[in-house]
Design a protein around this motif. Structure first.
Motif, PDB file in Angstrom:
ATOM      1  N   ALA A  35       0.814  -1.208   0.000  1.00 40.79           N
ATOM      2  CA  ALA A  35       0.000   0.000   0.000  1.00 40.79           C
ATOM      3  C   ALA A  35       0.847   1.257   0.000  1.00 40.79           C
ATOM      4  O   ALA A  35       0.405   2.309  -0.497  1.00 40.79           O
ATOM      5  CB  ALA A  35      -0.937  -0.013   1.207  1.00 40.79           C
ATOM      6  N   ASP A  36       2.068   1.174   0.555  1.00 43.85           N
ATOM      7  CA  ASP A  36       2.912   2.370   0.631  1.00 43.85           C
ATOM      8  C   ASP A  36       3.881   2.498  -0.549  1.00 43.85           C
ATOM      9  O   ASP A  36       4.712   3.399  -0.576  1.00 43.85           O
ATOM     10  CB  ASP A  36       3.694   2.392   1.937  1.00 43.85           C
ATOM     11  N   ALA A  37       3.785   1.608  -1.514  1.00 42.79           N
ATOM     12  CA  ALA A  37       4.681   1.670  -2.668  1.00 42.79           C
ATOM     13  C   ALA A  37       4.331   2.865  -3.548  1.00 42.79           C
ATOM     14  O   ALA A  37       3.160   3.193  -3.739  1.00 42.79           O
ATOM     15  CB  ALA A  37       4.593   0.383  -3.469  1.00 42.79           C
ATOM     16  N   VAL A  38       5.358   3.498  -4.073  1.00 41.51           N
ATOM     17  CA  VAL A  38       5.171   4.597  -5.015  1.00 41.51           C
ATOM     18  C   VAL A  38       5.814   4.202  -6.340  1.00 41.51           C
ATOM     19  O   VAL A  38       6.676   3.311  -6.386  1.00 41.51           O
ATOM     20  CB  VAL A  38       5.768   5.921  -4.488  1.00 41.51           C
ATOM     21  N   ALA A  39       5.408   4.861  -7.395  1.00 41.29           N
ATOM     22  CA  ALA A  39       5.921   4.491  -8.707  1.00 41.29           C
ATOM     23  C   ALA A  39       6.075   5.718  -9.596  1.00 41.29           C
ATOM     24  O   ALA A  39       5.415   6.741  -9.406  1.00 41.29           O
ATOM     25  CB  ALA A  39       4.979   3.488  -9.378  1.00 41.29           C
ATOM     26  N   THR A  40       6.979   5.583 -10.541  1.00 39.64           N
ATOM     27  CA  THR A  40       7.121   6.544 -11.624  1.00 39.64           C
ATOM     28  C   THR A  40       6.989   5.759 -12.921  1.00 39.64           C
ATOM     29  O   THR A  40       7.570   4.684 -13.059  1.00 39.64           O
ATOM     30  CB  THR A  40       8.483   7.253 -11.580  1.00 39.64           C
ATOM     31  N   ALA A  93       1.728   3.581  -6.282  1.00 36.27           N
ATOM     32  CA  ALA A  93       1.877   2.548  -7.304  1.00 36.27           C
ATOM     33  C   ALA A  93       0.557   1.864  -7.626  1.00 36.27           C
ATOM     34  O   ALA A  93       0.254   1.581  -8.792  1.00 36.27           O
ATOM     35  CB  ALA A  93       2.904   1.519  -6.843  1.00 36.27           C
ATOM     36  N   ARG A  94      -0.243   1.589  -6.601  1.00 31.90           N
ATOM     37  CA  ARG A  94      -1.519   0.911  -6.853  1.00 31.90           C
ATOM     38  C   ARG A  94      -2.418   1.751  -7.758  1.00 31.90           C
ATOM     39  O   ARG A  94      -3.096   1.208  -8.640  1.00 31.90           O
ATOM     40  CB  ARG A  94      -2.235   0.630  -5.526  1.00 31.90           C
ATOM     41  N   ALA A  95      -2.414   3.032  -7.553  1.00 35.00           N
ATOM     42  CA  ALA A  95      -3.263   3.913  -8.365  1.00 35.00           C
ATOM     43  C   ALA A  95      -2.792   3.938  -9.816  1.00 35.00           C
ATOM     44  O   ALA A  95      -3.606   3.925 -10.744  1.00 35.00           O
ATOM     45  CB  ALA A  95      -3.247   5.322  -7.781  1.00 35.00           C
ATOM     46  N   ILE A  96      -1.482   3.970 -10.007  1.00 34.30           N
ATOM     47  CA  ILE A  96      -0.963   3.991 -11.378  1.00 34.30           C
ATOM     48  C   ILE A  96      -1.303   2.694 -12.106  1.00 34.30           C
ATOM     49  O   ILE A  96      -1.721   2.698 -13.270  1.00 34.30           O
ATOM     50  CB  ILE A  96       0.555   4.247 -11.374  1.00 34.30           C
ATOM     51  N   LEU A  97      -1.147   1.567 -11.419  1.00 38.69           N
ATOM     52  CA  LEU A  97      -1.478   0.283 -12.028  1.00 38.69           C
ATOM     53  C   LEU A  97      -2.989   0.152 -12.266  1.00 38.69           C
ATOM     54  O   LEU A  97      -3.415  -0.463 -13.243  1.00 38.69           O
ATOM     55  CB  LEU A  97      -0.982  -0.858 -11.140  1.00 38.69           C
ATOM     56  N   ARG A  98      -3.771   0.759 -11.377  1.00 45.16           N
ATOM     57  CA  ARG A  98      -5.231   0.717 -11.533  1.00 45.16           C
ATOM     58  C   ARG A  98      -5.673   1.467 -12.791  1.00 45.16           C
ATOM     59  O   ARG A  98      -6.585   1.036 -13.502  1.00 45.16           O
ATOM     60  CB  ARG A  98      -5.863   1.360 -10.285  1.00 45.16           C
ATOM     61  N   GLY A  99      -5.020   2.589 -13.085  1.00 44.46           N
ATOM     62  CA  GLY A  99      -5.437   3.388 -14.218  1.00 44.46           C
ATOM     63  C   GLY A  99      -4.723   3.073 -15.509  1.00 44.46           C
ATOM     64  O   GLY A  99      -5.112   3.577 -16.574  1.00 44.46           O
ATOM     65  N   GLU A 100      -3.679   2.232 -15.451  1.00 42.01           N
ATOM     66  CA  GLU A 100      -2.822   1.995 -16.613  1.00 42.01           C
ATOM     67  C   GLU A 100      -3.582   1.575 -17.862  1.00 42.01           C
ATOM     68  O   GLU A 100      -3.450   2.176 -18.934  1.00 42.01           O
ATOM     69  CB  GLU A 100      -1.779   0.923 -16.277  1.00 42.01           C
ATOM     70  N   ARG A 101      -4.390   0.542 -17.775  1.00 39.77           N
ATOM     71  CA  ARG A 101      -5.013  -0.018 -18.967  1.00 39.77           C
ATOM     72  C   ARG A 101      -6.047   0.931 -19.579  1.00 39.77           C
ATOM     73  O   ARG A 101      -6.122   1.080 -20.803  1.00 39.77           O
ATOM     74  CB  ARG A 101      -5.656  -1.379 -18.636  1.00 39.77           C
ATOM     75  N   ILE A 102      -6.837   1.583 -18.735  1.00 41.26           N
ATOM     76  CA  ILE A 102      -7.841   2.515 -19.260  1.00 41.26           C
ATOM     77  C   ILE A 102      -7.157   3.691 -19.941  1.00 41.26           C
ATOM     78  O   ILE A 102      -7.559   4.114 -21.032  1.00 41.26           O
ATOM     79  CB  ILE A 102      -8.776   2.999 -18.140  1.00 41.26           C
TER      80      ILE A 102
END
Length: 284
Positions: A35-40, A93-102
């Motif tokens: 949950a605390d992971a961040v991503a670029t 990171a979870r948010a980025i992966l959640r929105g990636e495909r759309i």
């Protein structure tokens, strides 16, 4: 200059797409990504193209999580090469992966439309013809897809059935007197409304022009008949060519002297452009 695609036009599409894609959340990211992971993440072009709908990225990720930040490196209507970084996304990171495909689904389709449109526009650049789209759009995506056509240098036909009178063969199937029917139609509509009529034979042209049309559509005409039609119409109406237009035929069609060429394939036959999201995940 390409018109701006507004957030209010994009958001309903994005909300529906996200709800369809993860009605109960992204269970894969929930069990694999802390949950605390961040991503670029970089949005990278795998092939050359024309940008359209870059604002979609901002709207998608803002809808998923307002903490996600999107930095755009290119504007709508600009060309890009394979390998170019088109935007950078950073945040949870979870948010980025959640929105990636759309985000990619929409952006790839819009860039595909813009790129295909640009190729058609380039093919007629030596003529006066305009390349326009049709109503053969994906249900629910018309405003986005037509924006993409403009990004590629094309123009938009009527947006909906409410915008102009456009009589095709099915509308005129029971009409014995085309001229009278057109005049009756003209009498019923505001003086500001455009009136267009489709013909599929040269011998129909004079009767249609006599009714008082703004545009006459020459549907599925041969090149010789298109030339003859343009000469026959003269300056009495705008001449539109339509029907089975392809990238390898549009140049010759434009050279007949028509004013407008409508191409349904710009939106209904397009291939999504190959774009990727290269993600780097870390822990806070």
């Amino acid at each position: 200059m390409t018109a701006v695609l507004e957030t209010a036009q994009i958001r309903p599409v994005v909300v529906a797409a996200l709800a369809e894609d993860a009605p109960s959340g992204d269970v894969t990211s929930q069990v694999f990504v802390p949950a605390d992971a961040v991503a670029t993440a970089d949005v990278v072009a795998r092939e050359p193209g024309v940008m359209a709908g870059v604002e979609v990225l901002t709207v998608v990720f803002a809808e998923v999580d307002p903490q996600v930040r999107v930095v755009r490196h290119i504007d709508d209507g600009q060309e890009f090469a394979a390998g170019d970084v088109l935007a950078t996304v950073s945040g949870p990171a979870r948010a980025i992966l959640r929105g990636e495909r759309i985000a990619l689904n929409l952006l790839q389709r819009l860039c595909g439309i813009a790129t295909l449109t640009a190729a058609h526009v380039q093919a007629v650049a030596h003529t006066r013809a305009r390349v326009v789209d049709t109503r053969k759009t994906t249900p629910g995506l018309r405003v986005l897809e037509r924006h993409a056509v403009r990004c590629g240098g094309g123009f938009n036909h009527r947006f909906s059935l409410s915008d102009a009178v456009m009589a095709k063969d099915n509308h005129l199937a029971l009409t014995d007197d085309i001229t009278a029917a057109i005049r009756a139609a003209r009498a019923q509509i505001p003086h500001t409304m455009h009136l267009e009529v489709e013909v599929d034979r040269l011998d129909q042209v004079e009767a249609v022009l006599a009714g008082g049309v703004d545009t006459i559509m020459l549907d599925n005409f041969s090149l010789d008949d298109l030339r003859a039609g343009v000469e026959l119409v003269g300056d009495r109406a705008v001449v539109e060519a339509s029907g089975g237009v392809r990238l390898d035929t549009i140049g010759a069609i434009a050279e007949t002297g028509v004013d407008v060429i409508s191409v349904g394939a710009l939106t209904h036959g397009v291939r999504a452009l190959d774009l990727g999201l290269d993600v780097r995940i870390s822990r806070d």
